[in-house]
Design a protein around this motif. Structure first.
Motif, PDB file in Angstrom:
ATOM      1  N   GLY A 285      -3.100   0.124  -3.324  1.00  0.00           N
ATOM      2  CA  GLY A 285      -1.978  -0.435  -3.549  1.00  0.00           C
ATOM      3  C   GLY A 285      -1.067   0.565  -4.509  1.00  0.00           C
ATOM      4  O   GLY A 285      -1.754   1.181  -5.482  1.00  0.00           O
ATOM      5  N   VAL A 286       0.061   0.608  -4.185  1.00  0.00           N
ATOM      6  CA  VAL A 286       0.753   1.545  -5.337  1.00  0.00           C
ATOM      7  C   VAL A 286       0.888   1.080  -6.769  1.00  0.00           C
ATOM      8  O   VAL A 286       1.024   2.097  -7.684  1.00  0.00           O
ATOM      9  CB  VAL A 286       2.308   1.463  -4.826  1.00  0.00           C
ATOM     10  CG1 VAL A 286       2.555   2.504  -3.690  1.00  0.00           C
ATOM     11  CG2 VAL A 286       3.045   0.247  -4.634  1.00  0.00           C
ATOM     12  N   SER A 287       0.517  -0.170  -7.047  1.00  0.00           N
ATOM     13  CA  SER A 287       0.718  -0.664  -8.481  1.00  0.00           C
ATOM     14  C   SER A 287      -0.538   0.064  -9.018  1.00  0.00           C
ATOM     15  O   SER A 287      -0.641  -0.094 -10.377  1.00  0.00           O
ATOM     16  CB  SER A 287       0.717  -1.926  -8.622  1.00  0.00           C
ATOM     17  OG  SER A 287      -0.286  -2.715  -7.984  1.00  0.00           O
ATOM     18  N   THR A 288      -1.719   0.230  -8.170  1.00  0.00           N
ATOM     19  CA  THR A 288      -2.691   0.776  -9.135  1.00  0.00           C
ATOM     20  C   THR A 288      -2.564   2.541  -9.573  1.00  0.00           C
ATOM     21  O   THR A 288      -3.427   2.916  -9.889  1.00  0.00           O
ATOM     22  CB  THR A 288      -4.009   0.633  -7.989  1.00  0.00           C
ATOM     23  OG1 THR A 288      -3.975   1.518  -6.919  1.00  0.00           O
ATOM     24  CG2 THR A 288      -4.296  -0.474  -7.846  1.00  0.00           C
TER      25      THR A 288
ATOM     26  N   SER B  27       0.715  -1.243  -0.057  1.00  0.00           N
ATOM     27  CA  SER B  27       0.089  -0.066  -0.012  1.00  0.00           C
ATOM     28  C   SER B  27       0.910   1.335   0.153  1.00  0.00           C
ATOM     29  O   SER B  27       1.995   1.342   0.405  1.00  0.00           O
ATOM     30  CB  SER B  27      -0.821  -0.107   1.226  1.00  0.00           C
ATOM     31  OG  SER B  27      -0.360   0.209   2.547  1.00  0.00           O
TER      32      SER B  27
END
Lengths: 290, 335
Positions: free
Chosen positions: A144-147, A101
C-alpha cells in the motif's frame, strides 16, 4: 523515448509574454521561456515567487491570461497529445481515502495510452514495471502506498509520470520534505530519465543532490523571471544581489527591482498568498478545479 | 424452520432477496469512490434531496422512483458544481441543500394529501412490498452502476486519487466528477426501497470502511466492499424475516446494523495490522552518530525472541524496552 509523430526542430516549450491571473489578481507577468528538447531546466526561487504557478500554467492547470504557449510546436489550444507530457504534482503524499497499492497508482500513469473499458495490456504492464525499476521500487509494487515513507511516495509519483513514457516531464518540488538518501535516489532516477533524452522542467526550492544534473537555471522573483542562464549556486539564487550582478554580467535579463531587505528566505515568515481566501458559502473561488 | 423456508419461497420474499442482492452489490461501488474523495457523507446529502423527489412523485402520481432519480441527479450535479467552485465553505453550502431537500419533501408530501406513513416507507425502506416492475428497475439501474463503476475504474480511480495529474493526462475531470455524482444519485434511488433514504449512505459507506481495514489495494477494497454489501443486504433481510411472530423487525435497519457489526469485527483487526506495519517500518539510514556498545546483554535477539525486528539499512535493529539493539559481532550496539 517514444517516437515523435511529427518532427520539429523548434523548442519543446515556447511561452511568450505569458501572464497568469488567479481570482483576478495578476500573479505571473511577462514570462518568456523556451525549453529545447533534452534540456534539464530548474525553475527556482523563493516561496511565492511563482515557480509552481508557472509550471501549472505550462501544463494547462492555470489558464494563461495573456501570451501564447506552444508545446512541441503546437499551439496550446490545439495540443491534445498529452501522452507526451508527464506531470509530478506538488503533493506531500500519494495516499487517498482508500488504500491503493504502489502498482495501482503507477498504473494510472498509463491512462494516456489506454482506451476506455480496456484492461491493462502487455505493453502497459511492461511500462509500469520499467517505471518502478527506474525509481527503485519494483519490490514494493504490491504494498500500500500509505505504508511508504515520504521520499518513497514521491518516487511512486515520479514512476506514475514515467509509466506514460512521456518526452517532457514537469516535476513540482519533488524533494520538498524528503530526507537526503531519498533525494539521492530521486536524483539518480532523474539522471536516468535525462540520459534517455527526456526534457525535464524541475521546480525546486533547493537542488541538493540534483544540482549536477541541471543544464540551465531559471530564477523566478515576484512573478517574473529574474535570471535565465547557466546553473547557479544556492547562495546566488537566494541572495538577490548576487543573482542581480550575475544577471547583469551575463546581460541575460534585467531585474525590475531588487528589494534589498529580502536576503535569505528561510527567515521570512510571511507567506506570499496569491489570492486571499475570503468567500461566502456559494462564492466561486475564481479558480476552477481546486 | 419449515415456516421460515415457506416464507422464503413466497414470491414477495424472493423479489426482496433479488432486490437486496443487486442493491448490496451496487451501493458500495459508488461508496468506494466517495470515500476515496473523502466525501463519505455525500450519499446522505443526496438522500435528503431525494426526499423531495419522492414527494414530487406522490404529488404528481408519477412513480416515486423515477422522480427520485431525477431530483437526486439534479441535486448531485448541484452539489458537484458547488464543490468544484467553492472553497473551504463548500460543506456549508451542501448542508443548506440537505435541509432544503428534507424540508421540501415533507412539505410537498403534505400538499399531496399523503400521510407521513407513506413517506416513511421511502425514508426507512419497504423492500418486502416491491412489485416485479420495481425489481426489474432496481436490477437495471444497479447493473448500470456496477458496469460503469467497474468498467471506468482506472479513470475514476485516477481522477479521485489526484485530480491535477488526471487533468494533465488529458482526462476530462469534470465529466468524471459529474459521473460519480450521477452514479451516487442513481444508487441512492435504487437503495431507497431497500434500506430507505435516511440509511442509504450506510450501505454505500460502511462496507467500504469495513473492507479497507483489511485490504491494501484499491481493487481489493472495491471487490471486498461489494461482497460485504451484498452479504449485509441479503443477510439482514433473511435475519429480519426470521423474527418470531408478534415482533416487527424491519429489514432496512437490520441490514445497516449487520453491516456495522461487520465493521465492528474488522476494525480491531485493522488497528492491529496497521500498528504491526508501523512497528516494522524500516528505520531511516543516516550517518551514525557516536556509537555506543552494550557489553552485558542478558538476552540473545533472534527470529523468535519476541522483540520487534525492524530493518535498518543492511542489518536489523531489535526494539528492546525503547532501545534499538543491533547485533555487532558478539555484542550489541545501541542504534
Amino acid at each position: 523515448m517514444s517516437e515523435s509523430p511529427e518532427v520539429h526542430a523548434g523548442p519543446v516549450i515556447a511561452l511568450t509574454g505569458g501572464a497568469v491571473a488567479i481570482a483576478g489578481r495578476p500573479i505571473l507577468r511577462g514570462i518568456d521561456l523556451a525549453v529545447r528538447s533534452g534540456e534539464f531546466v530548474a525553475l527556482m526561487g523563493a516561496n511565492g515567487s511563482g515557480k509552481s504557478t508557472l509550471v501549472r500554467a505550462l501544463t494547462g492547470l492555470h489558464p494563461l491570461a495573456a501570451g501564447s504557449l506552444r508545446l512541441f510546436g503546437t499551439p496550446y489550444d490545439d495540443f491534445h497529445d498529452w501522452r507526451r507530457v508527464g506531470y509530478v504534482p506538488q503533493r506531500g503524499s500519494a495516499a487517498s481515502g482508500i488504500p491503493a497499492s504502489v502498482w495501482e497508482v503507477v498504473a494510472s500513469g498509463r491512462l494516456t495510452h489506454r482506451p476506455l473499458f480496456r484492461p491493462l495490456g502487455r505493453r502497459d504492464r511492461a511500462a509500469i514495471t520499467d517505471a518502478l525499476e527506474v525509481v527503485g521500487l519494483a519490490d514494493r509494487a504490491g504494498d500500500g502506498v500509505s505504508t511508504l515513507s515520504g521520499g518513497q511516495q514521491q518516487r511512486v509519483l515520479i514512476a506514475r509520470a514515467l509509466a506514460g513514457e512521456p518526452d517532457l516531464f514537469f516535476l513540482d518540488e519533488p524533494t520538498a520534505g524528503v530526507d537526503l538518501p531519498s533525494q539521492q535516489v530521486l536524483a539518480d532516477s532523474l539522471r536516468t530519465l535525462s540520459a534517455r533524452g527526456a526534457t525535464i522542467v524541475l521546480v525546486a526550492h533547493e537542488l541538493g543532490p540534483m544540482a549536477p544534473l541541471i543544464d540551465r537555471a531559471v530564477v523566478m522573483r515576484d512573478g517574473r523571471v529574474s535570471y535565465d542562464g547557466p546553473p547557479l549556486t544556492h547562495d546566488q539564487v537566494h541572495h538577490p544581489d548576487l543573482a542581480h550582478d550575475l544577471a547583469q554580467d551575463l546581460a541575460m535579463v534585467h531585474l525590475d527591482h531588487v528589494d534589498q531587505g529580502h536576503g535569505h528566505h528561510h527567515d521570512d515568515p510571511a507567506r506570499h498568498d496569491h489570492a486571499p481566501h475570503v468567500a461566502g458559502p456559494l462564492d466561486g473561488s475564481g479558480e476552477v478545479g481546486r | 424452520m419449515s415456516d421460515y423456508l415457506h416464507l422464503l419461497s413466497l414470491p414477495f420474499m424472493q423479489r426482496a432477496i433479488i432486490a437486496a442482492l443487486f442493491t448490496g452489490l451496487a451501493a458500495p461501488v459508488v461508496g468506494t469512490y466517495l470515500v476515496q474523495r473523502r466525501l463519505a457523507l455525500m450519499g446522505d446529502g443526496i438522500g435528503h434531496v431525494a426526499v423531495t423527489g419522492v414527494a414530487l412523485g406522490l404529488l404528481t402520481g408519477v412513480s416515486p422512483v423515477w422522480t427520485a432519480v431525477l431530483v437526486s441527479v439534479l441535486g448531485a450535479i448541484l452539489i458537484e458544481v458547488i464543490r468544484e467552485r467553492g472553497h473551504a465553505n463548500g460543506d456549508v453550502a451542501l448542508a443548506l441543500l440537505f435541509y432544503g431537500g428534507l424540508a421540501g419533501g415533507v412539505l410537498i408530501t403534505g400538499l399531496a394529501g399523503q400521510s407521513g406513513a407513506r413517506l416513511q416507507t421511502y425514508l426507512f425502506g419497504s423492500i418486502t412490498t416491491m412489485s416485479v416492475g420495481d425489481v426489474l428497475v432496481t436490477m437495471g439501474l444497479a447493473g448500470a452502476v456496477v458496469l460503469l463503476g467497474i468498467g471506468l475504474a482506472p479513470q475514476l480511480f485516477a481522477v479521485a486519487q489526484d485530480q491535477e495529474f488526471a487533468q494533465v493526462a488529458g482526462l476530462n475531470i469534470r465529466v468524471y466528477n459529474v459521473l460519480v455524482a450521477v452514479l451516487a444519485a442513481v444508487s441512492v434511488s435504487v437503495a431507497m426501497r431497500t434500506v430507505g433514504l435516511l440509511l442509504v449512505s450506510a450501505l454505500m459507506v460502511v462496507p467500504v470502511a469495513t473492507a479497507q481495514q483489511l485490504t491494501r489495494s484499491f481493487r481489493g477494497t472495491l471487490l471486498a466492499a461489494m461482497a460485504l454489501g451484498m452479504l449485509a443486504a441479503v443477510g439482514g433481510l433473511l435475519i429480519s424475516a426470521a423474527a418470531p411472530d408478534g415482533t416487527t423487525v424491519q429489514p432496512g435497519p437490520t441490514i445497516v446494523l449487520l453491516a456495522l457489526a461487520c465493521f465492528t469485527v474488522s476494525w480491531p483487526v485493522g488497528v492491529w495490522l496497521r500498528s504491526r506495519q508501523r512497528m516494522r517500518r524500516p528505520f531511516p539510514v543516516v550517518a551514525a552518530a557516536a556509537h555506543q556498545t552494550i557489553d552485558e546483554h542478558p538476552h540473545d535477539h533472534g527470529d523468535d525472541c519476541g522483540h520487534v525486528a525492524v530493518p535498518h539499512g543492511d542489518h536489523v535493529d531489535y526494539v528492546h524496552d525503547g532501545h534499538r539493539h543491533a547485533p555487532h559481532g558478539r555484542h550489541y550496539d545501541e542504534h
